[in-house]
Structures are given as C-alpha cells and as structure tokens.
Design a protein around this motif. Structure first.
Motif, PDB file in Angstrom:
ATOM      1  N   PRO A  15      -3.943  17.921 -15.602  1.00  0.00           N
ATOM      2  CA  PRO A  15      -3.560  19.341 -15.605  1.00  0.00           C
ATOM      3  C   PRO A  15      -2.411  19.638 -16.582  1.00  0.00           C
ATOM      4  CG  PRO A  15      -3.872  18.591 -13.359  1.00  0.00           C
ATOM      5  CD  PRO A  15      -3.935  17.376 -14.249  1.00  0.00           C
ATOM      6  N   TYR A  16      -1.451  18.727 -16.697  1.00  0.00           N
ATOM      7  CA  TYR A  16      -0.370  18.944 -17.654  1.00  0.00           C
ATOM      8  C   TYR A  16      -0.925  18.947 -19.082  1.00  0.00           C
ATOM      9  CZ  TYR A  16       3.854  18.724 -20.354  1.00  0.00           C
ATOM     10  OH  TYR A  16       4.839  19.012 -21.279  1.00  0.00           O
ATOM     11  N   ALA A  17      -1.828  18.026 -19.374  1.00  0.00           N
ATOM     12  CA  ALA A  17      -2.426  17.973 -20.712  1.00  0.00           C
ATOM     13  C   ALA A  17      -3.168  19.272 -21.029  1.00  0.00           C
ATOM     14  CB  ALA A  17      -3.363  16.775 -20.828  1.00  0.00           C
ATOM     15  N   CYS A  18      -3.844  19.854 -20.053  1.00  0.00           N
ATOM     16  CA  CYS A  18      -4.535  21.133 -20.265  1.00  0.00           C
ATOM     17  C   CYS A  18      -3.545  22.226 -20.660  1.00  0.00           C
ATOM     18  CB  CYS A  18      -5.289  21.553 -19.003  1.00  0.00           C
ATOM     19  SG  CYS A  18      -6.764  20.585 -18.649  1.00  0.00           S
ATOM     20  N   ARG A  19      -2.444  22.323 -19.942  1.00  0.00           N
ATOM     21  CA  ARG A  19      -1.442  23.344 -20.255  1.00  0.00           C
ATOM     22  C   ARG A  19      -0.809  23.098 -21.629  1.00  0.00           C
ATOM     23  NH1 ARG A  19      -0.351  22.115 -14.964  1.00  0.00           N
ATOM     24  NH2 ARG A  19       1.621  21.087 -15.467  1.00  0.00           N
ATOM     25  N   LEU A  20      -0.536  21.840 -21.935  1.00  0.00           N
ATOM     26  CA  LEU A  20       0.044  21.490 -23.225  1.00  0.00           C
ATOM     27  C   LEU A  20      -0.920  21.839 -24.360  1.00  0.00           C
ATOM     28  CD1 LEU A  20       2.341  20.123 -24.813  1.00  0.00           C
ATOM     29  CD2 LEU A  20       1.248  17.924 -24.330  1.00  0.00           C
ATOM     30  N   LEU A  21      -2.186  21.528 -24.177  1.00  0.00           N
ATOM     31  CA  LEU A  21      -3.185  21.833 -25.205  1.00  0.00           C
ATOM     32  C   LEU A  21      -3.383  23.335 -25.366  1.00  0.00           C
ATOM     33  CD1 LEU A  21      -5.685  18.967 -24.439  1.00  0.00           C
ATOM     34  CD2 LEU A  21      -4.423  19.302 -26.586  1.00  0.00           C
ATOM     35  N   ARG A  22      -3.276  24.090 -24.285  1.00  0.00           N
ATOM     36  CA  ARG A  22      -3.360  25.553 -24.379  1.00  0.00           C
ATOM     37  C   ARG A  22      -2.216  26.068 -25.266  1.00  0.00           C
ATOM     38  NH1 ARG A  22      -3.484  28.636 -18.895  1.00  0.00           N
ATOM     39  NH2 ARG A  22      -1.589  27.431 -18.641  1.00  0.00           N
ATOM     40  N   LYS A  23      -1.031  25.497 -25.087  1.00  0.00           N
ATOM     41  CA  LYS A  23       0.130  25.897 -25.897  1.00  0.00           C
ATOM     42  C   LYS A  23      -0.091  25.519 -27.370  1.00  0.00           C
ATOM     43  CE  LYS A  23       4.270  25.452 -24.130  1.00  0.00           C
ATOM     44  NZ  LYS A  23       5.564  24.888 -23.670  1.00  0.00           N
ATOM     45  N   VAL A  24      -0.569  24.312 -27.620  1.00  0.00           N
ATOM     46  CA  VAL A  24      -0.832  23.853 -28.991  1.00  0.00           C
ATOM     47  C   VAL A  24      -1.857  24.778 -29.655  1.00  0.00           C
ATOM     48  CG1 VAL A  24      -1.901  21.984 -30.330  1.00  0.00           C
ATOM     49  CG2 VAL A  24      -0.195  21.445 -28.576  1.00  0.00           C
ATOM     50  N   HIS A  25      -2.957  25.046 -28.959  1.00  0.00           N
ATOM     51  CA  HIS A  25      -4.026  25.902 -29.490  1.00  0.00           C
ATOM     52  C   HIS A  25      -3.508  27.321 -29.723  1.00  0.00           C
ATOM     53  CE1 HIS A  25      -8.043  27.510 -30.075  1.00  0.00           C
ATOM     54  NE2 HIS A  25      -7.807  28.411 -29.126  1.00  0.00           N
ATOM     55  N   GLY A  26      -2.723  27.834 -28.787  1.00  0.00           N
ATOM     56  CA  GLY A  26      -2.172  29.178 -28.904  1.00  0.00           C
ATOM     57  C   GLY A  26      -1.275  29.349 -30.119  1.00  0.00           C
ATOM     58  N   ARG A  27      -0.688  28.269 -30.569  1.00  0.00           N
ATOM     59  CA  ARG A  27       0.171  28.313 -31.762  1.00  0.00           C
ATOM     60  C   ARG A  27      -0.599  28.023 -33.048  1.00  0.00           C
ATOM     61  NH1 ARG A  27       5.479  25.430 -29.080  1.00  0.00           N
ATOM     62  NH2 ARG A  27       6.029  27.247 -27.825  1.00  0.00           N
ATOM     63  N   GLY A  28      -1.927  27.895 -32.921  1.00  0.00           N
ATOM     64  CA  GLY A  28      -2.767  27.732 -34.101  1.00  0.00           C
ATOM     65  C   GLY A  28      -2.893  26.313 -34.613  1.00  0.00           C
ATOM     66  N   PHE A  29      -2.540  25.339 -33.794  1.00  0.00           N
ATOM     67  CA  PHE A  29      -2.630  23.943 -34.211  1.00  0.00           C
ATOM     68  C   PHE A  29      -3.851  23.263 -33.596  1.00  0.00           C
ATOM     69  CE2 PHE A  29       1.975  24.750 -34.554  1.00  0.00           C
ATOM     70  CZ  PHE A  29       2.161  24.393 -35.881  1.00  0.00           C
ATOM     71  N   ARG A  30      -4.165  22.117 -34.147  1.00  0.00           N
ATOM     72  CA  ARG A  30      -5.211  21.247 -33.615  1.00  0.00           C
ATOM     73  C   ARG A  30      -4.541  19.954 -33.161  1.00  0.00           C
ATOM     74  NH1 ARG A  30      -9.604  20.590 -38.095  1.00  0.00           N
ATOM     75  NH2 ARG A  30     -11.061  20.324 -36.394  1.00  0.00           N
ATOM     76  N   ALA A  31      -5.155  19.277 -32.194  1.00  0.00           N
ATOM     77  CA  ALA A  31      -4.551  18.042 -31.688  1.00  0.00           C
ATOM     78  C   ALA A  31      -5.620  17.010 -31.376  1.00  0.00           C
ATOM     79  CB  ALA A  31      -3.747  18.326 -30.415  1.00  0.00           C
ATOM     80  N   GLN A  32      -5.281  15.775 -31.688  1.00  0.00           N
ATOM     81  CA  GLN A  32      -6.074  14.649 -31.203  1.00  0.00           C
ATOM     82  C   GLN A  32      -5.425  14.185 -29.906  1.00  0.00           C
ATOM     83  OE1 GLN A  32      -7.392  11.467 -33.796  1.00  0.00           O
ATOM     84  NE2 GLN A  32      -6.881  12.689 -35.621  1.00  0.00           N
ATOM     85  N   VAL A  33      -6.253  13.887 -28.910  1.00  0.00           N
ATOM     86  CA  VAL A  33      -5.760  13.370 -27.642  1.00  0.00           C
ATOM     87  C   VAL A  33      -6.340  11.978 -27.462  1.00  0.00           C
ATOM     88  CG1 VAL A  33      -5.624  13.699 -25.150  1.00  0.00           C
ATOM     89  CG2 VAL A  33      -5.702  15.691 -26.660  1.00  0.00           C
ATOM     90  N   VAL A  34      -5.458  10.991 -27.285  1.00  0.00           N
ATOM     91  CA  VAL A  34      -5.911   9.623 -27.077  1.00  0.00           C
ATOM     92  C   VAL A  34      -5.584   9.189 -25.654  1.00  0.00           C
ATOM     93  CG1 VAL A  34      -5.770   8.941 -29.502  1.00  0.00           C
ATOM     94  CG2 VAL A  34      -3.789   8.622 -28.027  1.00  0.00           C
ATOM     95  N   GLY A  35      -6.415   8.310 -25.153  1.00  0.00           N
ATOM     96  CA  GLY A  35      -6.217   7.780 -23.820  1.00  0.00           C
ATOM     97  C   GLY A  35      -7.394   6.929 -23.405  1.00  0.00           C
ATOM     98  N   HIS A  36      -7.360   6.500 -22.170  1.00  0.00           N
ATOM     99  CA  HIS A  36      -8.446   5.707 -21.602  1.00  0.00           C
ATOM    100  C   HIS A  36      -9.677   6.599 -21.450  1.00  0.00           C
ATOM    101  CE1 HIS A  36     -10.726   3.454 -18.580  1.00  0.00           C
ATOM    102  NE2 HIS A  36     -10.103   2.392 -19.092  1.00  0.00           N
TER     103      HIS A  36
END
Length: 144
Positions: A15-36
C-alpha cells in the motif's frame, strides 16, 4: 552519484508503494520498481484496486514494447537498462544489481523485523559504496 533515500517504517510495503507511485506519476515521472516476484505480483494487483479515482499505467518487464512505452511504472525483479532510469524504487531484500545510473533511488523499508534488518544491510552497503543517504522516517508526521 545517485540520490538514495530510505523510507523507513512503512506500515505495509505494497500500500505504501501504491501511494508513492501515485505521487511519482502525479509529478510526471516514470519509475522502475524492483523486488521479489511475489511482492511485484501483489503490487500489480494493488495498482488496479488501491484507488477508485487513480489509474497508474504499469506493466512488467516482459510486456510488449508498445505497453512499456505508455506505462509510467515498470515492475521488474532487476532494473532494466532499456527503460527510463530516473527513479528506481526498491521493495526488495538486497541492493539491486545495476542500480547505478538512476538519478534517484527510493529504498522502502517496512516495519517487519526481517525487512528492517535487510534494510540496515542495504544502508551499510550503499554507504560503503560512498553514497550519501537520506533518511525519511515514515513514523514521524513530518515525513513525506
């Protein structure tokens, strides 16, 4: 050198990652997310359902090139060289391979004791490599 931020004390990783990604997207950026793989599968499902008002275009590293072009989030077990390398969000257990070259790395650490211990090891590893680290304690009200 990359800017490396640690977001400590996330009550729940996905859930934290979802909120963080919403913020990243809202600012016009793209992000790679790595994990298991399991975490990425949970995140993929959560990105479809976490908010009835938001949609974050996302896909896996194995998606068709046309899908990767229009996605603002790439879910991958290891960073991809052939996709946007501005923001990397690490939800994993260790320092991702090939993290060099990203402008900003956000390493998320949950309140789970094992994940906290792994986060401390990642902190030490980045520090040994000479990176300046920025700490955000999510348990404190003034944190992002």
């Amino acid at each position: 050198m990359s800017r490396i931020e640690f977001h400590f004390n996330a009550p729940a990783l996905v859930p934290y990652a979802c909120r963080l990604l919403r913020k990243v997207h809202g600012r016009g950026f793209r992000a790679q997310v790595v994990g298991h793989r399991t975490t990425l599968t949970q995140l993929d499902q959560a990105l479809w359902t976490f908010s009835s008002l938001d949609f974050l275009p996302h896909c896996g590293a194995d998606a068709a090139p046309s899908m990767r072009r229009v996605s603002s989030v790439l879910l991958t077990e290891q960073p991809c060289e052939d996709w946007d390398r501005v923001i990397l969000i690490n939800l994993g257990e260790s320092v991702p391979a090939n993290f060099e070259g990203f402008e900003r790395i956000i390493d998320v650490v949950s309140i789970d004791e094992l994940h906290r211990a792994q986060g401390r090891e990642r902190w030490k590893a980045y520090s040994r490599m000479g990176h300046e680290l920025i700490r955000h304690d999510l348990a404190r009200p003034e944190s992002p």
